[in-house]
Design a protein around this motif. Sequence first.
Motif, short mmCIF file in Angstrom:
data_model
loop_
_atom_site.label_atom_id
_atom_site.label_comp_id
_atom_site.label_asym_id
_atom_site.label_seq_id
_atom_site.Cartn_x
_atom_site.Cartn_y
_atom_site.Cartn_z
N TRP A 67 0.71 -1.24 -0.13
CA TRP A 67 0.11 0.07 0.05
C TRP A 67 0.99 1.19 0.11
O TRP A 67 0.26 2.17 -0.36
CB TRP A 67 -0.91 0.06 1.20
N HIS A 70 -7.12 -1.14 2.96
CA HIS A 70 -7.17 -2.44 2.04
C HIS A 70 -8.49 -2.67 1.56
O HIS A 70 -8.46 -3.02 0.33
CB HIS A 70 -6.90 -3.69 3.35
N ARG A 91 -8.51 -0.49 -1.66
CA ARG A 91 -7.70 -1.22 -2.66
C ARG A 91 -8.35 -2.65 -3.10
O ARG A 91 -7.63 -3.17 -3.97
CB ARG A 91 -6.32 -1.39 -2.21
N ARG A 111 0.74 3.98 -2.81
CA ARG A 111 -0.40 4.72 -3.07
C ARG A 111 -0.70 5.93 -1.86
O ARG A 111 -1.33 6.83 -1.96
CB ARG A 111 -1.57 4.10 -3.15
#
Length: 121
Positions: A37, A91, A94, A40
């Motif tokens: 992650w 999470h 995504r 991003r």
Amino acid sequence: MTIAYWIIAALLAVFYLYAGGKKALQSQERLLPMMGWVDRVPMPLVRIIGVLELLGAAGLILPPLTGIAPWLAIASAIGLVLIQVGGIALHLSRGEARLIGLNIALLAAAAGTAWLGTTWL
């Protein structure tokens, strides 16, 4: 209850010292294989999360150990719960629902620590 608090708090503190230290000190390239992650999220925010995790770990252990402002342990545990809520949201945004198991376990442990902390104040 006190023994349960110290066991869970110590385990959480070790985890967050490791994870928070990595986020606070390592480069994005070094973090990427373990934490996908970070590509991003702006690195200053990753650093802030790392520092907050380090402070949370210290807050779980130092106030009750020293007897100075032990209520800070409960505040730290609640802060760690909020970090995990953010992690779960990230999470899910995504499309990584399969990766939230650790976040849920950490959230539950931090919530349990906050509750156990109220028993000795």
